[in-house]
Every structure is written in structure tokens, then in C-alpha cells.
Motif scaffolding. Structure first.
Motif, PDB file in Angstrom:
ATOM      1  N   ALA A 105     -32.585  -9.966 -13.119  1.00 30.89           N
ATOM      2  CA  ALA A 105     -33.281  -9.981 -11.831  1.00 30.89           C
ATOM      3  C   ALA A 105     -32.672 -11.071 -10.959  1.00 30.89           C
ATOM      4  O   ALA A 105     -32.373 -12.163 -11.433  1.00 30.89           O
ATOM      5  N   MET A 106     -32.458 -10.745  -9.710  1.00 32.44           N
ATOM      6  CA  MET A 106     -31.966 -11.753  -8.755  1.00 32.44           C
ATOM      7  C   MET A 106     -33.174 -12.489  -8.207  1.00 32.44           C
ATOM      8  O   MET A 106     -34.020 -11.881  -7.568  1.00 32.44           O
ATOM      9  N   ASP A 107     -33.243 -13.772  -8.452  1.00 34.66           N
ATOM     10  CA  ASP A 107     -34.441 -14.515  -8.071  1.00 34.66           C
ATOM     11  C   ASP A 107     -34.093 -15.829  -7.373  1.00 34.66           C
ATOM     12  O   ASP A 107     -34.787 -16.803  -7.524  1.00 34.66           O
ATOM     13  N   PHE A 108     -33.017 -15.860  -6.629  1.00 41.11           N
ATOM     14  CA  PHE A 108     -32.692 -17.082  -5.898  1.00 41.11           C
ATOM     15  C   PHE A 108     -32.660 -16.793  -4.408  1.00 41.11           C
ATOM     16  O   PHE A 108     -32.419 -15.668  -3.996  1.00 41.11           O
ATOM     17  N   GLN A 109     -32.913 -17.839  -3.626  1.00 42.87           N
ATOM     18  CA  GLN A 109     -32.901 -17.667  -2.178  1.00 42.87           C
ATOM     19  C   GLN A 109     -31.542 -18.025  -1.585  1.00 42.87           C
ATOM     20  O   GLN A 109     -31.096 -17.417  -0.641  1.00 42.87           O
ATOM     21  N   PHE A 110     -30.923 -19.037  -2.121  1.00 40.55           N
ATOM     22  CA  PHE A 110     -29.562 -19.326  -1.706  1.00 40.55           C
ATOM     23  C   PHE A 110     -28.893 -20.083  -2.840  1.00 40.55           C
ATOM     24  O   PHE A 110     -29.541 -20.664  -3.700  1.00 40.55           O
ATOM     25  N   ASP A 111     -27.592 -20.087  -2.847  1.00 40.14           N
ATOM     26  CA  ASP A 111     -26.848 -20.714  -3.919  1.00 40.14           C
ATOM     27  C   ASP A 111     -25.772 -21.580  -3.315  1.00 40.14           C
ATOM     28  O   ASP A 111     -25.375 -21.392  -2.172  1.00 40.14           O
ATOM     29  N   ALA A 112     -25.316 -22.530  -4.060  1.00 42.23           N
ATOM     30  CA  ALA A 112     -24.250 -23.403  -3.587  1.00 42.23           C
ATOM     31  C   ALA A 112     -23.230 -23.583  -4.690  1.00 42.23           C
ATOM     32  O   ALA A 112     -23.554 -23.538  -5.880  1.00 42.23           O
ATOM     33  N   THR A 113     -21.966 -23.763  -4.290  1.00 41.41           N
ATOM     34  CA  THR A 113     -20.896 -23.973  -5.266  1.00 41.41           C
ATOM     35  C   THR A 113     -20.925 -25.428  -5.725  1.00 41.41           C
ATOM     36  O   THR A 113     -21.673 -26.270  -5.190  1.00 41.41           O
ATOM     37  N   ALA A 114     -20.087 -25.739  -6.695  1.00 41.01           N
ATOM     38  CA  ALA A 114     -20.021 -27.098  -7.210  1.00 41.01           C
ATOM     39  C   ALA A 114     -19.535 -28.069  -6.134  1.00 41.01           C
ATOM     40  O   ALA A 114     -19.900 -29.246  -6.133  1.00 41.01           O
ATOM     41  N   ALA A 115     -18.730 -27.560  -5.169  1.00 39.50           N
ATOM     42  CA  ALA A 115     -18.244 -28.399  -4.085  1.00 39.50           C
ATOM     43  C   ALA A 115     -19.319 -28.648  -3.024  1.00 39.50           C
ATOM     44  O   ALA A 115     -19.154 -29.514  -2.176  1.00 39.50           O
ATOM     45  N   GLY A 116     -20.403 -27.897  -3.064  1.00 44.46           N
ATOM     46  CA  GLY A 116     -21.483 -28.127  -2.123  1.00 44.46           C
ATOM     47  C   GLY A 116     -21.576 -27.114  -1.003  1.00 44.46           C
ATOM     48  O   GLY A 116     -22.505 -27.147  -0.200  1.00 44.46           O
ATOM     49  N   SER A 117     -20.573 -26.228  -0.896  1.00 45.24           N
ATOM     50  CA  SER A 117     -20.656 -25.246   0.186  1.00 45.24           C
ATOM     51  C   SER A 117     -21.537 -24.086  -0.260  1.00 45.24           C
ATOM     52  O   SER A 117     -21.578 -23.714  -1.431  1.00 45.24           O
TER      53      SER A 117
END
Length: 116
Positions: free
Chosen positions: A102-114
């Protein structure tokens, strides 16, 4: 003079009974008719219909009469989730680990922060 004849204080003689206004009685009757015909309607729709019919009434007056007549809109029904009768739309059940996701996130960020 009234006090001497009747033996009552004059302030008790000033209140003239509640006079039933014919127009208000007609308005109460019309509100009951609207509530009986249009069961799902509430006060606002009844007020709008009265205005369209040519009644010159204040919203507060209609609100007071609606409340005094004990009229109210029925509570909204809670809708059940629709399922097909044949049972063809079953939810996916996990048969083994990592089978159903299930997709349950609103937004994601990479390890670099973008943000992605």
C-alpha cells in the motif's frame, strides 16, 4: 379606577392575550406541508421555496416558526460501502510476505534532501 372595582392591580390588566395572526397560521400550515412533501429538505430549502412562491417573510421568522412547529430534517443516512452481489471484487489478501503493498506516504525525499 379598575383597582377599586375589581380589586386587582392595573399592571395585571394590561396584558391582552396572544392574538393568533391569520397570516402566521397560514405560514405555519404551509411550512408543515413543505416538510411533509419534501421530507429531505430542511429549513433553508423551505425558506427559498416560500420566497419563490411570493411570501414576504424574514428568514429569522421562518426559522422561529420551523422550530416551534417541531419540524426537522432527518439525520443523513450513513452509506455502506457498495460491493457487487456476486462477490467478484474481493480485496487482495496477502498470500505471502511482500505480496500486497500500500502506498501510504504524502511526500518523499532523497538522501540528498531533494523531494521526489
Amino acid at each position: 379606577m379598575v383597582r377599586r372595582v375589581v380589586g386587582q392591580h392595573r399592571s395585571s390588566q394590561r396584558h391582552g392575550g396572544k392574538v393568533l395572526n391569520i397570516e402566521e397560521a397560514r405560514l405555519r400550515l404551509r411550512l408543515r406541508e413543505i416538510a411533509a412533501v419534501h421530507i429531505r429538505w430542511g429549513l433553508r430549502m423551505a425558506y427559498r421555496l416560500l420566497r419563490r412562491e411570493g411570501w414576504t417573510v424574514n428568514y429569522k421568522r421562518v426559522q422561529r416558526l420551523w422550530r416551534e412547529e417541531g419540524l426537522e430534517r432527518p439525520t443523513p443516512r450513513k452509506r455502506k460501502r457498495a460491493w457487487p452481489a456476486d462477490g467478484s471484487a474481493w480485496r487482495h489478501r496477502a498470500e505471502h510476505p511482500h505480496h500486497v503493498w500500500a502506498m501510504d506516504f504524502q511526500f518523499d525525499a532523497t538522501a540528498a534532501g531533494s523531494s521526489s
